[in-house]
Design an enzyme around this catalytic site. Structure first.
Site, PDB file in Angstrom:
ATOM      1  N   LYS A  15       3.739 -13.248   5.321  1.00 22.95           N
ATOM      2  CA  LYS A  15       5.097 -13.468   4.832  1.00 22.95           C
ATOM      3  C   LYS A  15       5.322 -14.947   4.527  1.00 22.95           C
ATOM      4  O   LYS A  15       4.655 -15.792   5.120  1.00 22.95           O
ATOM      5  CB  LYS A  15       6.099 -13.074   5.937  1.00 22.95           C
ATOM      6  CG  LYS A  15       6.268 -11.591   6.146  1.00 22.95           C
ATOM      7  CD  LYS A  15       7.342 -11.324   7.204  1.00 22.95           C
ATOM      8  CE  LYS A  15       7.508  -9.844   7.466  1.00 22.95           C
ATOM      9  NZ  LYS A  15       8.046  -9.093   6.322  1.00 22.95           N
ATOM     10  N   ARG A  57       5.469   1.404   9.282  1.00 20.98           N
ATOM     11  CA  ARG A  57       5.193   2.813   8.980  1.00 20.98           C
ATOM     12  C   ARG A  57       3.834   3.239   9.537  1.00 20.98           C
ATOM     13  O   ARG A  57       3.636   4.408   9.846  1.00 20.98           O
ATOM     14  CB  ARG A  57       5.306   3.036   7.461  1.00 20.98           C
ATOM     15  CG  ARG A  57       4.317   2.259   6.663  1.00 20.98           C
ATOM     16  CD  ARG A  57       4.688   2.201   5.191  1.00 20.98           C
ATOM     17  NE  ARG A  57       5.743   1.218   4.917  1.00 20.98           N
ATOM     18  CZ  ARG A  57       6.262   1.003   3.722  1.00 20.98           C
ATOM     19  NH1 ARG A  57       5.861   1.699   2.681  1.00 20.98           N
ATOM     20  NH2 ARG A  57       7.201   0.091   3.547  1.00 20.98           N
TER      21      ARG A  57
END
Ligand code: BES
Ligand code: MN
Ligand code: ZN
Length: 497
Positions: free
Chosen positions: A272, A346
Site C-alpha cells: 500500500k 477475503r
C-alpha cells in the site's frame, strides 16, 4: 455502573454530589422537571431569555449550584420534539458526555418525569460511548477524569420502571462491550497481534465459562487452510484461528459470526502507499466487533447457539510472503489465484467461513470485515455495505442497524458479479476489475459459505472508524461498529430483545 430507574419522589441524590440532568426540546421552555429547584430554574430561564439556552440538539448548559440536593444542573438539548429519534438522542447525549467528563461528574440523575416518550436507554448509550477515550498510551495523563458511575432515571409517579431499567442495563452492557472493541482496535499493531487477540478471546472464555479454541498454524496446515496461512506467512507473527462458542442446546438454532482479524495490513507484496497505512491497524475491527459482541452474549446467555470465529493474521511483505500469481487451495478445495496480495481479507475469510460452515453447520452466518476501500467510496462513513443471499436476514440486520444507529445499506449480489472473479489459471481470482469492488469482494466470499442457508456480509471499512457525524463516536478512533448491532440482532433472534 450503578443503574436505577425509579420515580422522582424516591430519588436519592448521592452525598458526594450528583448532577441533575433535564432535557429541553427546542422552543419548549419553560423547563419541565420535578426535581429542579425553582431558584435554579429562574437562572436557567434567564439564560434562555438571552438566547443562550435553546434546546438545540446536542447543546449543553452546565450550572454548578450550592445548597441543593444536587451539585449542578445539566440541560440537555434534545432538538425538535417532532424529530426525536433514539439515534438523535444518542448523538445529543454524546455531546453531553463531554460536559460530564469535563465537570468530573460521576453521579447523574436524569429527570424525565415530564418526558415519558424519551428513550432513556439511547441517552445512556450516548453517554457511555461518548465518554470513551483512548489515553492508555499517553505518559502525561495527569489523572484521567473519572467516568460516570451512577445513573438514576427519575420517572413520573406511577410510570412503569422495570422495562426501562432492563433496557438501560442492556444498553450499558452492550456499550461497554463496544468500548472494549474500540480499545482493541485502537491498541497499536505492535501490541495488538493475532496472539493478543487470541489471548483476549481466551480471557472471555475464562471469565464466562464458555468454550474457546485457538487453532495454531500447524493445525491449520493439517486442515488445509492454505489461503489464510499464505496471507500470514510473510509476518513474524503467528497466524491464529480463534473460535468462541456459546452452546445452549442442539435443538436450538445456531448463528455464526465471523470477523476479519488482520492486525496490520501493509498490503503485502502488492504494498500500500505510505500515506494512510497507519490506519490499517484498524483492519481487525471485524474481529473486535464479533469478539466483543460475544462478550455480551456469553454474559446474557440467550437461548440460541452462537459460534464466533476470527481468522487473525498480519499481512506483511517478506521473503516468505505470498506473491501475485500464487495459486492457493482453500479449505473447501477451491483454488484461488492471488492477483493482488492486498486483497487478503477475503482469503482469510474464505478458509474461516468454509471451516465454520463445515464444522459447525450454522443456520445463519454473518461476517464483518473492513474489506474494501470501494465500500467507503460507495457509502462513506454513514453505513456499512450489506450483502446477503437471504432477504429475511437482510431485513433483520437492517432493522437492528436502524435501532442501534449502526446502519447498514443493502447492495446487490448478482451472478454477473461472480463473473468478475474469473481466473485463467484457477477456480477464482482474488480480485476483479476496479469498478464494483465491494460487490466482487462479497461475491468472492459467497464461494465459501458451504451449505449455510442464510449468509450476510457486512463491509465495515467505512464505519469502523472515521465517522464525524456521531459525537458519541470520536472520528479519529475506532467506532466499535457492529457490536451493538450484533447484540441486538442475536437477542432478537433468541426472542430476548
Ligand atoms: N483492509 C483493506 C480495505 C480497506 C481500505 C479498508 C481502506 C478501509 C480503508 C483491504 O484489505 C484491501 O486492501 N482491499 C483492497 C482490495 C483491492 C486490492 C481489490 C482495496 O480496497 O483497495
Ligand atoms: Mn488489504
Ligand atoms: Zn485488509
Amino acid at each position: 455502573m450503578n443503574i436505577s430507574v425509579t420515580h422522582a419522589a424516591s430519588v436519592k441524590f448521592s452525598e458526594s454530589g450528583a448532577c441533575l440532568m433535564v432535557p429541553l426540546y427546542q422552543g419548549e421552555l419553560p423547563l419541565n422537571a420535578t426535581l429542579l429547584d425553582p431558584a435554579h430554574e429562574l437562572v436557567l430561564q434567564a439564560q434562555a431569555d438571552r438566547g443562550v439556552l435553546t434546546g438545540k440538539a446536542g447543546q449543553c448548559a452546565y450550572l454548578p449550584v450550592t445548597e441543593a440536593p444536587y451539585s449542578g444542573v445539566l440541560i440537555l438539548g434534545a432538538g425538535e420534539r417532532a424529530k426525536l429519534t433514539p439515534e438523535g438522542l444518542r448523538r445529543a447525549a454524546g455531546a453531553a458526555a463531554k460536559a460530564l467528563t469535563e465537570n468530573r461528574i460521576t453521579s447523574l440523575v436524569l429527570d424525565v418525569s415530564h418526558f415519558p416518550e424519551l428513550p432513556v436507554d439511547a441517552l445512556l448509550e450516548g453517554i457511555i460511548l461518548g465518554q470513551y477515550d483512548f489515553d492508555a498510551y499517553r505518559s502525561k495523563r495527569d489523572g484521567a477524569p473519572p467516568r460516570l458511575a451512577e445513573f438514576t432515571v427519575a420517572l413520573a409517579e406511577g410510570a412503569e420502571v422495570n422495562a426501562p431499567q432492563k433496557a438501560c442495563e442492556l444498553a450499558a452492557l452492550a456499550c461497554f462491550s463496544a468500548n472494549g472493541a474500540r480499545h482493541l482496535a485502537n491498541t497499536p499493531p505492535n501490541e495488538m497481534t493475532p496472539a493478543a487477540l487470541a489471548e483476549f478471546a481466551e480471557g472471555i472464555a475464562r471469565d464466562s465459562g464458555c468454550e474457546c479454541t485457538v487453532l495454531e498454524e500447524r493445525q491449520m496446515e493439517t486442515l488445509g487452510m492454505n489461503a489464510l496461512l499464505a496471507v500470514g506467512r510473510g509476518s513474524a507473527q503467528d497466524s491464529k484461528l480463534i473460535v468462541l462458542r456459546h452452546h445452549v442446546s442442539n435443538d436450538l438454532k445456531t448463528i455464526a459470526i465471523v470477523g476479519k482479524g488482520v492486525t496490520f495490513d501493509t498490503g503485502g507484496i502488492s504494498i500500500k502507499p505510505a500515506a494512510d497505512m497507519h490506519e490499517m491497524k484498524y483492519d481487525m475491527c471485524g474481529a473486535a466487533a464479533v469478539l466483543c459482541a460475544m462478550m455480551t452474549i456469553v454474559e446474557l446467555r440467550p437461548a440460541i447457539n452462537v459460534i464466533c470465529v476470527v481468522p487473525s493474521v498480519e499481512n506483511m511483505p517478506s521473503g516468505m510472503a505470498a506473491r501475485p500469481g500464487d495459486i492457493l487451495r482453500a479449505y473447501n478445495g477451491k483454488t484461488i489465484e492471488v492477483r493482488n496480495t492486498d486483497a487478503e481479507g477475503r482469503l482469510i475469510l474464505a478458509d474461516a467461513m468454509a471451516y465454520t460452515a463445515d464444522k459447525y453447520k450454522p443456520d445463519v452466518m454473518v461476517d464483518l470485515a473492513t474489506l474494501t476501500g470501494a465500500c467507503v467510496v460507495a457509502l462513506g462513513h454513514n453505513a456499512a455495505g450489506l450483502f446477503s443471499n437471504n432477504e429475511t436476514l437482510s431485513q433483520e440486520l437492517a432493522a437492528a442497524g436502524e435501532a442501534t444507529g449502526e446502519r447498514v445499506w443493502s447492495m446487490p449480489l448478482w451472478d454477473e458479479h461472480g463473473e468478475m472473479l474469473k481466473s485463467p489459471h484457477a477456480d477464482l481470482s482474488n480480485v476483479g476489475p476496479r469498478w464494483g469492488g465491494a460487490i466482487s469482494a462479497a461475491s468472492f466470499l459467497s464461494n465459501f459459505i458451504g451449505d449455510t442457508p442464510a449468509w450476510a456480509h457486512l463491509d465495515i471499512a467505512g464505519t469502523a472508524w472515521g465517522a464525524s457525524h456521531q459525537p458519541h463516536l470520536s472520528a479519529d478512533h475506532a467506532s466499535g461498529f457492529g457490536v451493538r448491532l450484533l447484540v441486538k440482532w442475536i437477542l432478537d433472534q433468541a426472542g430476548q430483545g
